[in-house]
Design an enzyme around this catalytic site. Structure first.
Site, PDB file in Angstrom:
ATOM      1  N   GLU A 163      15.659  15.828   5.009  1.00  0.00           N
ATOM      2  CA  GLU A 163      15.414  15.807   3.576  1.00  0.00           C
ATOM      3  C   GLU A 163      15.476  14.377   3.025  1.00  0.00           C
ATOM      4  O   GLU A 163      15.962  13.461   3.700  1.00  0.00           O
ATOM      5  CB  GLU A 163      16.456  16.672   2.869  1.00  0.00           C
ATOM      6  CG  GLU A 163      16.442  18.140   3.314  1.00  0.00           C
ATOM      7  CD  GLU A 163      15.276  18.947   2.745  1.00  0.00           C
ATOM      8  OE1 GLU A 163      14.109  18.545   2.947  1.00  0.00           O
ATOM      9  OE2 GLU A 163      15.520  19.979   2.111  1.00  0.00           O
ATOM     10  N   ASN A 183       8.791  17.112  -0.818  1.00  0.00           N
ATOM     11  CA  ASN A 183       9.668  15.948  -1.034  1.00  0.00           C
ATOM     12  C   ASN A 183       9.523  14.935   0.094  1.00  0.00           C
ATOM     13  O   ASN A 183      10.339  14.024   0.215  1.00  0.00           O
ATOM     14  CB  ASN A 183      11.129  16.405  -1.135  1.00  0.00           C
ATOM     15  CG  ASN A 183      11.607  17.062   0.155  1.00  0.00           C
ATOM     16  OD1 ASN A 183      10.799  17.522   0.959  1.00  0.00           O
ATOM     17  ND2 ASN A 183      12.901  17.115   0.347  1.00  0.00           N
ATOM     18  N   HIS A 237       9.810  15.652   3.291  1.00  0.00           N
ATOM     19  CA  HIS A 237      10.656  15.904   4.464  1.00  0.00           C
ATOM     20  C   HIS A 237       9.826  16.196   5.708  1.00  0.00           C
ATOM     21  O   HIS A 237       8.681  16.623   5.642  1.00  0.00           O
ATOM     22  CB  HIS A 237      11.695  17.002   4.192  1.00  0.00           C
ATOM     23  CG  HIS A 237      11.176  18.407   4.152  1.00  0.00           C
ATOM     24  ND1 HIS A 237      11.955  19.473   3.747  1.00  0.00           N
ATOM     25  CD2 HIS A 237       9.970  18.945   4.473  1.00  0.00           C
ATOM     26  CE1 HIS A 237      11.250  20.586   3.835  1.00  0.00           C
ATOM     27  NE2 HIS A 237      10.051  20.301   4.266  1.00  0.00           N
ATOM     28  N   ASP A 253      13.197  23.197  13.627  1.00  0.00           N
ATOM     29  CA  ASP A 253      14.239  23.374  12.613  1.00  0.00           C
ATOM     30  C   ASP A 253      14.441  24.865  12.323  1.00  0.00           C
ATOM     31  O   ASP A 253      13.688  25.706  12.814  1.00  0.00           O
ATOM     32  CB  ASP A 253      13.879  22.611  11.329  1.00  0.00           C
ATOM     33  CG  ASP A 253      12.533  23.022  10.730  1.00  0.00           C
ATOM     34  OD1 ASP A 253      11.859  23.913  11.291  1.00  0.00           O
ATOM     35  OD2 ASP A 253      12.152  22.444   9.693  1.00  0.00           O
TER      36      ASP A 253
HETATM   37  P1  PGA Z   1       4.674  24.275   4.071  1.00  0.00           P
HETATM   38  O1  PGA Z   1       5.891  23.310   4.398  1.00  0.00           O
HETATM   39  O2  PGA Z   1       4.001  24.565   5.380  1.00  0.00           O
HETATM   40  O3  PGA Z   1       5.347  25.475   3.502  1.00  0.00           O
HETATM   41  O4  PGA Z   1       3.784  23.543   3.136  1.00  0.00           O
HETATM   42  C1  PGA Z   1       5.684  22.122   5.055  1.00  0.00           C
HETATM   43  C2  PGA Z   1       7.031  21.551   5.364  1.00  0.00           C
HETATM   44  O5  PGA Z   1       7.967  21.778   4.591  1.00  0.00           O
HETATM   45  O6  PGA Z   1       7.156  20.872   6.376  1.00  0.00           O
END
Ligand code: PGA
Length: 240
Positions: free
Chosen positions: A143, A136, A138, A67
């Site tokens: 999302e 959340n 995701h 992504d």
């Molecule tokens: P983080 O994010 O590594 O900043 O905890 C994980 C994610 O959003 O997949």
């Protein structure tokens, strides 16, 4: 889902890297995908260490990024592309055969989305998809509320993601959209490795692993994946 609880971040990182390396040992022409960010930093370093030690040969394997923030390129601080280039690709003494890194700053973002789909259609399905879990739930930028049938897509970032991203950008930059592989591509992967560390991930990880399968918690879809490993440190696994 196979649950692997590790004593700390380092063990989680090494275990996830080793699961990814196994996929290349099984299929030297594998297509791999790793996330960017804090969670996977140790895992991508551990994977590069395995490559550099000659424990896995990636010379016929390919890499595709998961992504990117729309508006950011692989030279922008905080971008997934820069993470991929500096923390993974730049550390490899022997490179992948090829790597496709999403350009979130492409003038024609729809063409960039199509190129991501085309790359995965041509060289996929993914042999291994390593994923983090957002606060959340995701996966990539799938999302909460995402359509599980989507392939690569461009999606508005949730309020939770926008809040979390201040740790990567401060006040410098405020992306509103993400471009991401879709759940359909993740679910088609031969192996999925979900990594999580830290007490702040314990609630959402429990919802994803033990709760109902719902697009309100996108990672819950992995309960339906036939070959999914959840690799978590003790703090993240505390509520499982
Ligand atoms: P983080 O994010 O590594 O900043 O905890 C994980 C994610 O959003 O997949």
């Amino acid at each position: 889902m196979e649950l692997i609880i590790c004593k700390d971040y380092e063990e989680m990182s090494r275990k996830a890297a080793s699961l990814a390396a196994d996929s290349v040992r099984q299929n030297p022409r594998a297509l791999l995908s790793f996330p960017g960010g804090d969670t996977p930093l140790g895992m991508v370093h551990a994977f590069a260490d395995l490559v550099n030690a000659g424990e896995v040969d990636i010379s016929k394997a390919r890499y595709v990024s998961l992504d990117e923030w729309v508006g950011l390129s692989d030279t922008d601080e905080g971008s997934c592309g820069l993470f991929n280039r500096t923390e993974l690709l730049g550390r490899l003494q022997k490179p992948f055969l090829d790597a496709h890194i999403i350009d979130g700053a492409a003038k024609d973002i729809e063409a960039e989305r199509k190129a991501l789909d085309a790359y995965i259609a041509r060289y996929g399905p993914l042999d291994v998809s390593v994923l983090g879990i957002g606060m959340n739930g995701h996966l990539g930028f799938n999302e909460d509320g995402v359509d599980f049938g989507l392939h690569a897509h461009i999606i508005p970032l949730s309020d939770v993601t926008k809040k979390v991203m201040t740790k990567y950008f401060g006040e410098k930059c405020h992306p509103e959209y993400g471009i991401s592989q879709g759940i359909a591509q993740i679910m088609a992967a031969k192996k999925v490795v979900l990594i999580a560390n830290g007490a702040h991930k314990a609630d959402i990880l429990a919802q994803a692993v033990r709760g109902e399968v719902t697009n309100r918690v996108p990672a819950s879809v992995l309960q339906n994946h036939p070959n999914c490993f959840v690799v978590a440190d003790e703090a993240a696994a505390a509520k499982l």
